[in-house]
Write an enzyme that holds these catalytic residues in place. Structure first.
Site, PDB file in Angstrom:
ATOM      1  N   THR A 143       0.793  -1.467  -0.020  1.00 29.35           N
ATOM      2  CA  THR A 143       0.122  -0.013  -0.216  1.00 29.35           C
ATOM      3  C   THR A 143       0.885   1.188   0.069  1.00 29.35           C
ATOM      4  O   THR A 143       1.955   1.201   0.529  1.00 29.35           O
ATOM      5  CB  THR A 143      -0.976  -0.095   1.264  1.00 29.35           C
ATOM      6  OG1 THR A 143      -1.362   1.471   1.381  1.00 29.35           O
ATOM      7  CG2 THR A 143      -0.151  -0.505   2.549  1.00 29.35           C
ATOM      8  N   ASP A 144       0.136   2.217  -0.597  1.00 26.72           N
ATOM      9  CA  ASP A 144       1.022   3.441  -0.567  1.00 26.72           C
ATOM     10  C   ASP A 144       1.201   4.153   0.827  1.00 26.72           C
ATOM     11  O   ASP A 144       1.995   5.087   1.397  1.00 26.72           O
ATOM     12  CB  ASP A 144       0.391   4.650  -1.366  1.00 26.72           C
ATOM     13  CG  ASP A 144      -1.100   4.790  -0.765  1.00 26.72           C
ATOM     14  OD1 ASP A 144      -1.435   4.538   0.270  1.00 26.72           O
ATOM     15  OD2 ASP A 144      -1.730   5.779  -1.345  1.00 26.72           O
ATOM     16  N   GLU A 145       0.468   3.680   2.052  1.00 24.38           N
ATOM     17  CA  GLU A 145       0.632   4.031   3.304  1.00 24.38           C
ATOM     18  C   GLU A 145       1.812   3.764   3.994  1.00 24.38           C
ATOM     19  O   GLU A 145       2.261   4.326   4.977  1.00 24.38           O
ATOM     20  CB  GLU A 145      -0.715   3.596   4.132  1.00 24.38           C
ATOM     21  CG  GLU A 145      -2.000   3.715   3.492  1.00 24.38           C
ATOM     22  CD  GLU A 145      -3.237   3.470   4.265  1.00 24.38           C
ATOM     23  OE1 GLU A 145      -2.964   3.519   5.621  1.00 24.38           O
ATOM     24  OE2 GLU A 145      -4.253   3.383   3.906  1.00 24.38           O
ATOM     25  N   TYR A 151      -1.392  -0.352  11.414  1.00 24.61           N
ATOM     26  CA  TYR A 151      -1.584  -1.216   9.767  1.00 24.61           C
ATOM     27  C   TYR A 151      -0.510  -0.987   9.078  1.00 24.61           C
ATOM     28  O   TYR A 151       0.121  -1.760   8.749  1.00 24.61           O
ATOM     29  CB  TYR A 151      -2.705  -0.739   9.235  1.00 24.61           C
ATOM     30  CG  TYR A 151      -3.034  -0.731   7.744  1.00 24.61           C
ATOM     31  CD1 TYR A 151      -3.169  -2.232   7.383  1.00 24.61           C
ATOM     32  CD2 TYR A 151      -2.946   0.167   6.917  1.00 24.61           C
ATOM     33  CE1 TYR A 151      -3.091  -2.552   6.128  1.00 24.61           C
ATOM     34  CE2 TYR A 151      -3.185  -0.225   5.404  1.00 24.61           C
ATOM     35  CZ  TYR A 151      -3.014  -1.395   5.034  1.00 24.61           C
ATOM     36  OH  TYR A 151      -3.316  -1.666   3.741  1.00 24.61           O
ATOM     37  N   LYS A 168       2.489  -3.453   7.432  1.00 27.94           N
ATOM     38  CA  LYS A 168       2.593  -3.670   6.059  1.00 27.94           C
ATOM     39  C   LYS A 168       3.963  -3.305   5.706  1.00 27.94           C
ATOM     40  O   LYS A 168       4.711  -3.840   4.573  1.00 27.94           O
ATOM     41  CB  LYS A 168       1.803  -2.694   5.141  1.00 27.94           C
ATOM     42  CG  LYS A 168       0.228  -3.181   5.219  1.00 27.94           C
ATOM     43  CD  LYS A 168      -0.099  -4.639   4.724  1.00 27.94           C
ATOM     44  CE  LYS A 168      -0.106  -4.344   3.215  1.00 27.94           C
ATOM     45  NZ  LYS A 168      -0.441  -6.023   2.534  1.00 27.94           N
TER      46      LYS A 168
HETATM   47  P1  NAD Z   1      -9.730  -7.010   2.876  1.00 32.15           P
HETATM   48  O1  NAD Z   1      -9.885  -6.816   4.389  1.00 32.15           O
HETATM   49  O2  NAD Z   1     -11.210  -6.625   2.108  1.00 32.15           O
HETATM   50  O3  NAD Z   1      -9.470  -8.620   2.626  1.00 32.15           O
HETATM   51  C1  NAD Z   1      -8.440  -9.285   3.280  1.00 32.15           C
HETATM   52  C2  NAD Z   1      -8.648 -10.829   3.164  1.00 32.15           C
HETATM   53  O4  NAD Z   1      -7.577 -11.443   3.949  1.00 32.15           O
HETATM   54  C3  NAD Z   1      -9.890 -11.194   3.710  1.00 32.15           C
HETATM   55  O5  NAD Z   1     -10.596 -12.245   2.913  1.00 32.15           O
HETATM   56  C4  NAD Z   1      -9.220 -12.020   4.998  1.00 32.15           C
HETATM   57  O6  NAD Z   1     -10.234 -13.229   5.425  1.00 32.15           O
HETATM   58  C5  NAD Z   1      -8.282 -12.688   4.743  1.00 32.15           C
HETATM   59  N1  NAD Z   1      -7.225 -12.936   5.810  1.00 32.15           N
HETATM   60  C6  NAD Z   1      -6.852 -11.893   6.692  1.00 32.15           C
HETATM   61  N2  NAD Z   1      -6.002 -12.736   7.535  1.00 32.15           N
HETATM   62  C7  NAD Z   1      -5.754 -13.808   7.068  1.00 32.15           C
HETATM   63  C8  NAD Z   1      -4.911 -14.844   7.349  1.00 32.15           C
HETATM   64  N3  NAD Z   1      -4.171 -14.766   8.583  1.00 32.15           N
HETATM   65  N4  NAD Z   1      -4.773 -15.929   6.541  1.00 32.15           N
HETATM   66  C9  NAD Z   1      -5.555 -15.860   5.550  1.00 32.15           C
HETATM   67  N5  NAD Z   1      -6.256 -14.932   5.073  1.00 32.15           N
HETATM   68  C10 NAD Z   1      -6.579 -14.063   5.620  1.00 32.15           C
HETATM   69  O7  NAD Z   1      -8.722  -6.253   2.390  1.00 32.15           O
HETATM   70  P2  NAD Z   1      -8.407  -5.632   0.891  1.00 32.15           P
HETATM   71  O8  NAD Z   1      -9.100  -4.112   0.878  1.00 32.15           O
HETATM   72  O9  NAD Z   1      -9.100  -6.488  -0.357  1.00 32.15           O
HETATM   73  O10 NAD Z   1      -6.710  -5.549   0.586  1.00 32.15           O
HETATM   74  C11 NAD Z   1      -6.296  -6.594   0.095  1.00 32.15           C
HETATM   75  C12 NAD Z   1      -4.624  -6.268   0.245  1.00 32.15           C
HETATM   76  O11 NAD Z   1      -4.329  -4.930  -0.514  1.00 32.15           O
HETATM   77  C13 NAD Z   1      -4.188  -6.039   1.507  1.00 32.15           C
HETATM   78  O12 NAD Z   1      -2.752  -6.457   1.703  1.00 32.15           O
HETATM   79  C14 NAD Z   1      -3.995  -4.500   1.651  1.00 32.15           C
HETATM   80  O13 NAD Z   1      -3.153  -4.039   2.581  1.00 32.15           O
HETATM   81  C15 NAD Z   1      -3.869  -4.158   0.241  1.00 32.15           C
HETATM   82  N6  NAD Z   1      -4.133  -2.830  -0.377  1.00 32.15           N
HETATM   83  C16 NAD Z   1      -5.517  -2.400   0.062  1.00 32.15           C
HETATM   84  C17 NAD Z   1      -5.899  -1.270  -0.302  1.00 32.15           C
HETATM   85  C18 NAD Z   1      -7.528  -0.767  -0.208  1.00 32.15           C
HETATM   86  O14 NAD Z   1      -7.562   0.783  -0.468  1.00 32.15           O
HETATM   87  N7  NAD Z   1      -8.165  -1.488   0.172  1.00 32.15           N
HETATM   88  C19 NAD Z   1      -4.871  -0.371  -1.120  1.00 32.15           C
HETATM   89  C20 NAD Z   1      -3.496  -0.601  -1.219  1.00 32.15           C
HETATM   90  C21 NAD Z   1      -3.441  -2.164  -0.794  1.00 32.15           C
HETATM   91  P1  TYD Z   2     -10.259   4.506   4.757  1.00 31.60           P
HETATM   92  O1  TYD Z   2     -11.444   4.100   3.868  1.00 31.60           O
HETATM   93  O2  TYD Z   2     -10.393   4.003   6.186  1.00 31.60           O
HETATM   94  O3  TYD Z   2      -8.925   4.119   4.211  1.00 31.60           O
HETATM   95  P2  TYD Z   2      -7.331   4.842   4.749  1.00 31.60           P
HETATM   96  O4  TYD Z   2      -7.634   5.189   6.195  1.00 31.60           O
HETATM   97  O5  TYD Z   2      -6.793   3.629   4.409  1.00 31.60           O
HETATM   98  O6  TYD Z   2      -7.166   5.911   3.714  1.00 31.60           O
HETATM   99  O7  TYD Z   2     -10.503   6.027   4.958  1.00 31.60           O
HETATM  100  C1  TYD Z   2     -10.491   6.842   4.058  1.00 31.60           C
HETATM  101  C2  TYD Z   2     -10.378   8.249   4.505  1.00 31.60           C
HETATM  102  O8  TYD Z   2     -11.434   8.618   5.075  1.00 31.60           O
HETATM  103  C3  TYD Z   2      -9.349   8.582   5.517  1.00 31.60           C
HETATM  104  O9  TYD Z   2      -8.691   9.732   5.479  1.00 31.60           O
HETATM  105  C4  TYD Z   2     -10.118   8.463   6.691  1.00 31.60           C
HETATM  106  C5  TYD Z   2     -11.454   8.886   6.425  1.00 31.60           C
HETATM  107  N1  TYD Z   2     -12.640   8.173   6.852  1.00 31.60           N
HETATM  108  C6  TYD Z   2     -13.730   9.167   7.545  1.00 31.60           C
HETATM  109  O10 TYD Z   2     -13.725  10.463   7.621  1.00 31.60           O
HETATM  110  N2  TYD Z   2     -14.770   8.518   8.179  1.00 31.60           N
HETATM  111  C7  TYD Z   2     -14.918   7.194   8.014  1.00 31.60           C
HETATM  112  O11 TYD Z   2     -15.969   6.745   8.636  1.00 31.60           O
HETATM  113  C8  TYD Z   2     -13.923   6.467   7.454  1.00 31.60           C
HETATM  114  C9  TYD Z   2     -13.908   5.082   7.718  1.00 31.60           C
HETATM  115  C10 TYD Z   2     -12.897   7.063   7.175  1.00 31.60           C
END
Ligand code: NAD
Ligand code: TYD
Length: 342
Positions: free
Chosen positions: A130-132, A155, A159
Site C-alpha cells: 500500500t502507499d500508506e 496497519y 505492511k
Molecule cells: P480485505 O480486508 O477486504 O480482505 C483481506 C482478506 O484477507 C480477507 O478475505 C481475510 O479473510 C483474509 N485474511 C486475513 N487474515 C488472514 C490470514 N491470517 N490468513 C488467510 N487469510 C487472511 O482487504 P483488501 O482491501 O482487499 O486489501 C487486500 C490487500 O491489498 C491488503 O494486503 C491491503 O493491505 C492491500 N491494499 C489495500 C488497499 C485498499 O484500498 N483496500 C490499497 C492498497 C493496498
Molecule cells: P479508509 O477508507 O479507512 O482508508 P484509509 O484510512 O486506508 O485511507 O478512509 C479513507 C479516508 O476517509 C481516511 O482519510 C479516513 C476517512 N474516514 C472518515 O472520515 N470517516 C470514516 O467513517 C472512515 C471509515 C474513514
C-alpha cells in the site's frame, strides 16, 4: 503461467482480482487461500458457480497464512507457478484499537508464506502492499518508489515490515518477488467499514456520514479493476526485486468525495456529521505511477466519475449483500455452502 495461489481472495481486492484473472486467461486455474476473518466473505465469489468454465478453474482452501504446515501441504513443489499475496488485516481504525492481529497476519503471516514459497521453489511472488507505507505528504509532492518508508499507523507499520521482509528475501535468497504499492481502492465488494461503501450504505438509509476531523485529508482514489490490472502486469512483466506504485491520478479531500457521493445518491449535505479525528490521521497520499506506466505498460482506465457512478449503482443493486454483512449472516455463508461436505 498455469496455476496460481491467491491469498486473501475472499476480501475486496482479492475477489475482484480472481474474477478478473479467470475471465482474462482461459488456461489459468486459481487456488484461493483465505482464513475467512470478519473481512473475508466467500459470497464475493459466489457468482463463479454460475459459469461452469470459470468454476472448474477455481478452488477454495480455508486456512491461515500463519499455519506453516497447512501452507507446506498446499504449496507442493511444481504445483503452483506463482503466488499473489493479498491476505492482510487492512483497516487502519481496527489497527488503532488492537494492533495484535496486524502484527500476526501482516508480518508473521508474510514471513511464513515467504518461507513456504521459497521451499516450494515458487518462480514468481507478488506482495500486494500500500502507499500508506510511505507515511503522509504535505500539500505538495507525490510518493515515488524511492520515497523513504515512514509508516504512521499500526496497519501501515505492519505492511512496511512485510515489505522489508520481501525485500530481504530477494536480496538474501534471490527470491523472485515484486512489490506493488497502490492508493485507496474503490469498487464492488468492499467491506462496509471503509469510507465509500460505509457512506453509500449510511446515506441510502438517511443515516449520518461520520467525517473524521475537518474532512480535509486527501486520498488518491483508484478503481479496484485498475489496481487488479496493475497487479497482473507486475505478476507477468515485473522485474524481481522491484517495487511498482499504482494510483488513480485522482486526489480528493474526504469532504469533496463525500459531496460527490451525496450528489450521486441524491441525498442532502445535512447527513454529514463531523466526528473526532482518527489518531495520527495521515494528511495526504498521492502517487507517482510513472515507473509502472513506463515499465509495465500500465495505465488506469476507469475515470473517477464513471467508476463512482458504477460503484454507487452496484451498492444500490446489492443491498442484500450489505444487509447480510450488517446482520452477521455472511459469517455462516461458508458453513451453509460447504458445511455438510467437510
Ligand atoms: P480485505 O480486508 O477486504 O480482505 C483481506 C482478506 O484477507 C480477507 O478475505 C481475510 O479473510 C483474509 N485474511 C486475513 N487474515 C488472514 C490470514 N491470517 N490468513 C488467510 N487469510 C487472511 O482487504 P483488501 O482491501 O482487499 O486489501 C487486500 C490487500 O491489498 C491488503 O494486503 C491491503 O493491505 C492491500 N491494499 C489495500 C488497499 C485498499 O484500498 N483496500 C490499497 C492498497 C493496498
Ligand atoms: P479508509 O477508507 O479507512 O482508508 P484509509 O484510512 O486506508 O485511507 O478512509 C479513507 C479516508 O476517509 C481516511 O482519510 C479516513 C476517512 N474516514 C472518515 O472520515 N470517516 C470514516 O467513517 C472512515 C471509515 C474513514
Amino acid at each position: 503461467m498455469k496455476r496460481i495461489l491467491v491469498t486473501g481472495g475472499c476480501g475486496f481486492i482479492g475477489s475482484n482480482f480472481i474474477r478478473h484473472e479467470l475471465a482474462t486467461y482461459p488456461e489459468l486455474s486459481i487456488i484461493n487461500l483465505d482464513k475467512l476473518t470478519y473481512a473475508g466473505n466467500p459470497e464475493n465469489l459466489a457468482d463463479l458457480a454460475n459459469d461452469p468454465a470459470l468454476a472448474a478453474r477455481y478452488e477454495f482452501a480455508r486456512g491461515d497464512i500463519c499455519d506453516r504446515e497447512f501452507l507446506t501441504g498446499l504449496l507442493q513443489p511444481g504445483g503452483i507457478d506463482a503466488v499473489v499475496h493479498f491476505a492482510a488485516e487492512s483497516h487502519v481504525d481496527r489497527s488503532i484499537l488492537d494492533s495484535g492481529p496486524f502484527v500476526q497476519t501482516n508480518i508473521v503471516g508474510t514471513q511464513v508464506l515467504l518461507d513456504c514459497c521459497r521451499q516450494a521453489g515458487i518462480s514468481r511472488y507478488v506482495q500486494v502492499s500500500t502507499d500508506e507505507v510511505y507515511g503522509s505528504l504535505g500539500d505538495d509532492g507525490k510518493f515515488t518508489e524511492e520515497t523513504p518508508l515512514a509508516p504512521n499507523s499500526p496497519y501501515s507499520a505492519s505492511k512496511t515490515a512485510a515489505d522489508l521482509l520481501v525485500r530481504a528475501y530477494f536480496h538474501t535468497f534471490g527470491f523472485p518477488a515484486v512489490t506493488t504499492r497502490c492508493s485507496n481502492n474503490y469498487g464492488p465488494y468492499q467491506f462496509p467499514e471503509k469510507l465509500i461503501p460505509l457512506f453509500i450504505s449510511n446515506a441510502s438509509q438517511d443515516q449520518p456520514l461520520p467525517v473524521y476531523g475537518t474532512g480535509l485529508n486527501v486520498r488518491d482514489w483508484i478503481h479496484v479493476l485498475d489496481h487488479c490490472r496493475g497487479i497482473d502486469a507486475a505478476l507477468r512483466r515485473g522485474t524481481p526485486g522491484e517495487v511498482y506504485n499504482f494510483g488513480g491520478d485522482c486526489e480528493l479531500t474526504n469532504l469533496d468525495l463525500t459531496y460527490s457521493l451525496l450528489e450521486a445518491l441524491g441525498k442532502p449535505k445535512t447527513l454529514i456529521k463531523y466526528v473526532a479525528d482518527r489518531p495520527g490521521h495521515d494528511h495526504r497520499y498521492a502517487i507517482d505511477a510513472t515507473k509502472a506506466k513506463r515499465e509495465l505498460d500500465w495505465e488506469p482506465q476507469v475515470t473517477f466519475r464513471e467508476g463512482l457512478k458504477q460503484t454507487v449503482e452496484w451498492y444500490q443493486a446489492n443491498t442484500d449483500w450489505i444487509a447480510r454483512i450488517k446482520s452477521g449472516e455472511y459469517l455462516s455463508y461458508y458453513e451453509r455452502q460447504y458445511g455438510a461436505r467437510l
